[in-house]
Design a protein around this motif. Structure first.
Motif, short mmCIF file in Angstrom:
data_model
loop_
_atom_site.label_atom_id
_atom_site.label_comp_id
_atom_site.label_asym_id
_atom_site.label_seq_id
_atom_site.Cartn_x
_atom_site.Cartn_y
_atom_site.Cartn_z
N GLU A 331 0.83 -1.20 0.00
CA GLU A 331 0.00 0.00 0.00
C GLU A 331 0.87 1.26 0.00
O GLU A 331 0.55 2.25 -0.67
N SER A 332 1.98 1.22 0.73
CA SER A 332 2.90 2.36 0.74
C SER A 332 3.56 2.52 -0.63
O SER A 332 3.80 3.65 -1.09
N GLN A 333 3.86 1.42 -1.28
CA GLN A 333 4.43 1.48 -2.62
C GLN A 333 3.45 2.15 -3.57
O GLN A 333 3.84 2.97 -4.42
N TYR A 334 2.17 1.83 -3.41
CA TYR A 334 1.14 2.45 -4.24
C TYR A 334 1.08 3.96 -3.99
O TYR A 334 1.05 4.76 -4.94
N PHE A 335 1.05 4.36 -2.72
CA PHE A 335 0.98 5.79 -2.41
C PHE A 335 2.18 6.54 -2.98
O PHE A 335 2.05 7.65 -3.51
N LEU A 336 3.36 5.93 -2.87
CA LEU A 336 4.55 6.58 -3.44
C LEU A 336 4.41 6.73 -4.95
O LEU A 336 4.78 7.76 -5.52
N PRO A 347 9.37 15.82 -6.26
CA PRO A 347 9.54 16.05 -7.70
C PRO A 347 8.71 15.05 -8.52
O PRO A 347 8.77 13.84 -8.27
N GLN A 348 7.93 15.57 -9.47
CA GLN A 348 7.15 14.70 -10.34
C GLN A 348 8.10 13.85 -11.17
O GLN A 348 9.05 14.35 -11.76
N ASP A 349 7.87 12.53 -11.15
CA ASP A 349 8.80 11.60 -11.80
C ASP A 349 8.03 10.36 -12.23
O ASP A 349 7.76 9.47 -11.43
N ASP A 350 7.64 10.31 -13.49
CA ASP A 350 6.82 9.20 -13.98
C ASP A 350 7.56 7.86 -13.94
O ASP A 350 6.95 6.82 -13.69
N LYS A 351 8.87 7.90 -14.16
CA LYS A 351 9.63 6.64 -14.13
C LYS A 351 9.62 6.02 -12.73
O LYS A 351 9.43 4.82 -12.57
N ARG A 352 9.85 6.87 -11.72
CA ARG A 352 9.79 6.36 -10.34
C ARG A 352 8.38 5.94 -10.00
O ARG A 352 8.17 4.95 -9.28
N ALA A 353 7.41 6.69 -10.51
CA ALA A 353 6.02 6.32 -10.26
C ALA A 353 5.75 4.92 -10.77
O ALA A 353 5.16 4.09 -10.07
N ALA A 360 3.82 -2.47 -6.27
CA ALA A 360 2.54 -2.62 -5.57
C ALA A 360 1.58 -3.47 -6.38
O ALA A 360 0.88 -4.34 -5.84
N ALA A 361 1.55 -3.24 -7.70
CA ALA A 361 0.63 -3.99 -8.56
C ALA A 361 0.97 -5.47 -8.58
O ALA A 361 0.08 -6.33 -8.58
N THR A 362 2.26 -5.77 -8.56
CA THR A 362 2.71 -7.16 -8.55
C THR A 362 2.25 -7.88 -7.28
O THR A 362 2.06 -9.09 -7.27
N GLN A 363 2.07 -7.11 -6.20
CA GLN A 363 1.59 -7.69 -4.95
C GLN A 363 0.06 -7.73 -4.88
O GLN A 363 -0.51 -8.08 -3.85
N GLY A 364 -0.58 -7.35 -5.99
CA GLY A 364 -2.03 -7.50 -6.06
C GLY A 364 -2.84 -6.31 -5.62
O GLY A 364 -4.05 -6.44 -5.40
N ILE A 365 -2.24 -5.13 -5.48
CA ILE A 365 -2.99 -3.93 -5.09
C ILE A 365 -3.75 -3.41 -6.30
O ILE A 365 -3.15 -2.88 -7.25
N ALA A 366 -5.08 -3.53 -6.26
CA ALA A 366 -5.91 -3.21 -7.42
C ALA A 366 -5.78 -1.76 -7.88
O ALA A 366 -5.64 -1.50 -9.09
N PRO A 367 -5.82 -0.76 -6.97
CA PRO A 367 -5.66 0.63 -7.45
C PRO A 367 -4.32 0.85 -8.15
O PRO A 367 -4.24 1.65 -9.09
N ALA A 368 -3.28 0.15 -7.69
CA ALA A 368 -1.97 0.27 -8.33
C ALA A 368 -2.01 -0.35 -9.72
O ALA A 368 -1.43 0.17 -10.68
N GLN A 369 -2.69 -1.48 -9.85
CA GLN A 369 -2.82 -2.13 -11.16
C GLN A 369 -3.56 -1.23 -12.14
O GLN A 369 -3.18 -1.09 -13.30
N ASP A 370 -4.64 -0.60 -11.65
CA ASP A 370 -5.41 0.30 -12.51
C ASP A 370 -4.57 1.49 -12.95
O ASP A 370 -4.53 1.84 -14.13
N ARG A 371 -3.87 2.11 -12.00
CA ARG A 371 -3.07 3.29 -12.33
C ARG A 371 -1.90 2.90 -13.23
O ARG A 371 -1.53 3.67 -14.12
N LEU A 372 -1.32 1.74 -13.02
CA LEU A 372 -0.22 1.28 -13.88
C LEU A 372 -0.74 1.05 -15.29
O LEU A 372 -0.06 1.38 -16.28
N GLY A 373 -1.95 0.50 -15.39
CA GLY A 373 -2.56 0.34 -16.71
C GLY A 373 -2.70 1.68 -17.41
O GLY A 373 -2.44 1.81 -18.62
N ARG A 374 -3.09 2.71 -16.65
CA ARG A 374 -3.24 4.05 -17.21
C ARG A 374 -1.90 4.59 -17.68
O ARG A 374 -1.81 5.26 -18.73
N MET A 375 -0.82 4.32 -16.90
CA MET A 375 0.50 4.79 -17.29
C MET A 375 0.94 4.17 -18.61
O MET A 375 1.52 4.83 -19.48
#
Length: 550
Positions: A331-336, A347-353, A360-375
């Motif tokens: 969850e902390s990975q997702y927030f970061l 600093p805004q940094d899409d690569k770090r994002a 986070a997505a690899t650990q099954g966090i759904a909001p992270a999976q959705d946002r990663l899909g958007r990226m």
């Protein structure tokens, strides 16, 4: 789980030195060597919570005392040798010298002094003043334990539990823990309770374990206080009691027990009137977080992120999220990932994002999976890849994430990264729409409205678009206005069309200007009375929204 610690962590400098000074003072007052001879009985090494009131001797007294003690040690009085070794061990009055400490401890240990035997065993275990030798460590700790030295008995039990210096043997661990526990040694009571609780080396008996936890807890043992609090919290073989659970967690927390601090914060947060305790919650999480408790770091980060009970501070939130994220908390990975994506006081940094979102997505966090899909869909921080976007959307959608269900439905609707498929699109959009996601309700309505779709159904189109419009989703309000204007799917009603155009025009966005233009064009077809009615309906809609609970 029982811990195995030796030397400085067990023979506490302050307590031992106060004991030494007390005994040394006796030597100053002694008129003969009989005092030292009588003092060869075992000396109690006090626990950290004990306090001694004796004032230390003056510098003059110390000099006389040390000379007297050295004389007694050279005359082979075991207690004096042990005390002299302790002075070297702690570097008090004399320069610290582990080798000299070990030499004097050995002389006392060979004469049968249990304190010296335990101290010498500890030094062999740590390799202080002697070459590290686990066999020798076990030998001397065993000698002390067999003479009834409670701390040695406890440590011997831990050695058998962990299989260090001796073969692992839970039965032997229980035996030695019990001997120390019978001497009211709190650490042994707690560790024996843990073994009884888990049925290791002894028949499992949770009620008996609770008794041992309580005995140690009442002596101020922080881990036992936490264990007992957990039993009350879970209601395991004792009546569930949140009040008692909090009381024991609080006692442990006040001693700096990080898990108890975290648990106490959780319990405050679960209260019906939790809002009253936001400061206490923040304090509990902060204290645990500062000790490296990852879950507390995460919770503290969330409080700072949202400004819950404490001032919002994105920079501080990011600091704590980073610590927890590095410990693997998804969850902390997702927030970061979100914070780097949005540039929220970092600093805004899409690569770090993308890096953090991927973890986070690899650990099954759904909001992270959705946002990663958007990226991946937008090509932010990674090369644009619609198939990869659809993959992550699917993972989140299958977990019931409404935004991902909408995003995946949208991909099927327009054939982006997946084949164009209105039926598949509708299936995912229905799942999202049923959860109240306005954008999905609107898009689903447009599918039913589409003349090219085999799913065309004006009745369903109106139903879903109206639900989105009622949530003040501007595109839906504008489209609903068009439907009432043209009479498509509903009976033509120009006043109702005026109402929905007006509501859509109140939003900032792509539809604002269009809605304003459509409403203004409608003016020429309406009487002043109809326009007034349309405005009344707008005001009624807004009033109804204010009355409804959020």
């Amino acid at each position: 789980m029982p811990n195995l610690q030796f030397c400085k962590s067990l023979v506490h400098r302050e307590i031992v030195m106060k004991t030494l000074l007390t005994l040394l003072s006796l030597l100053v007052l002694a008129n003969s060597l009989d005092t030292v001879k009588a003092a060869n009985a075992p000396v109690r090494i006090y626990e950290p919570n004990d306090r001694r009131d004796e004032a230390p001797p003056s510098k003059g007294e110390s000099k006389i005392t040390i000379e007297r003690l050295k004389k007694e040690a050279k005359q082979k009085y075991a207690l004096a040798q042990y005390l002299f070794g302790s002075l070297y061990y702690y570097g008090s009055v004399v320069p610290q010298n582990y080798r000299e400490a070990a030499r004097w401890y050995r002389l006392a240990a060979e004469s049968g002094n249990p304190q010296a035997q335990f101290a010498l065993g500890s030094m062999y275990y740590e390799g202080l003043g002697v070459s590290r030798d686990f066999k020798e460590a076990a030998t001397w700790v065993m000698k002390a334990a067999e003479q009834g030295h409670a701390e040695a008995q406890h440590n011997l039990g831990s050695m058998y539990y962990h299989g260090r210096c001796v073969p692992q043997d839970f039965g032997e661990a229980v035996k030695w823990y019990r001997k120390a526990a019978e001497q009211k040694f709190a650490k042994a009571q707690r560790d024996l309770g843990w073994m009884v609780d888990n049925g290791q080396g002894v028949t499992q008996d949770v009620k008996k374990a609770v008794e041992y936890y309580r005995k140690a807890a009442e002596q101020g043992h922080a881990q036992a206080q936490y264990d007992l609090g957990l039993k009350y919290y879970l209601g395991q073989d004792i009546p569930q009691d949140d009040t008692k659970a909090m009381a024991w967690f609080r006692k442990a927390a006040e001693q700096g027990h990080p898990e108890a601090q975290y648990k106490l914060g959780q319990m405050y947060d679960s209260l019906e009137d939790a809002e009253r305790y936001k400061k206490e919650i923040a304090t509990c999480y902060t204290r645990a977080a500062q000790q490296g408790h990852a879950r507390a770091q995460q919770e503290l980060g969330k409080m700072l992120y949202y400004g819950t009970g404490i001032p919002q501070n994105y920079k501080e939130a990011a600091k704590w999220f980073l610590k927890a994220a590095e410990e693997g908390l998804a969850e902390s990975q997702y927030f970061l990932g979100v914070m780097y994506s949005e540039g929220q006081d970092i600093p805004q940094d899409d690569k770090r994002a993308v890096q953090w979102l991927t973890r986070a997505a690899t650990q099954g966090i759904a909001p992270a999976q959705d946002r990663l899909g958007r990226m991946y869909r937008l090509g932010r921080g990674v090369q644009r890849n619609y198939s990869e976007a659809a993959k992550w959307y699917t993972m989140a959608a299958e977990q019931g994430h409404p935004e991902a269900q909408h995003d995946l439905g949208r991909m099927y609707h327009i054939g982006l990264g997946v084949p164009e498929d209105y039926e598949q699109a509708a299936q995912w959009l229905i799942r999202s729409a049923q959860q109240g996601y306005a954008e999905a309700q609107y898009r689903l309505g447009t599918i039913y409205l589409d003349d090219k779709s085999d799913l065309q159904d004006y009745r369903l189109a109106v139903t879903w678009i109206r639900l989105a419009a009622d949530q003040e989703y501007a595109p839906a309000q504008n489209t609903l206005g068009l439907m009432y204007h043209s009479g498509k799917g509903v009976s033509q009603d120009l006043i109702e069309a005026y109402k929905w155009y007006s509501l859509a025009a109140m939003h900032d966005g792509d539809f604002t200007q269009l809605a304003q233009q459509l409403r203004d064009n409608l003016h020429q077809n309406l009487t002043p009375a109809q326009i007034e009615e349309g405005q009344r309906r707008v005001e009624q809609f807004l009033a109804n929204k204010e009355e409804k609970p959020q």
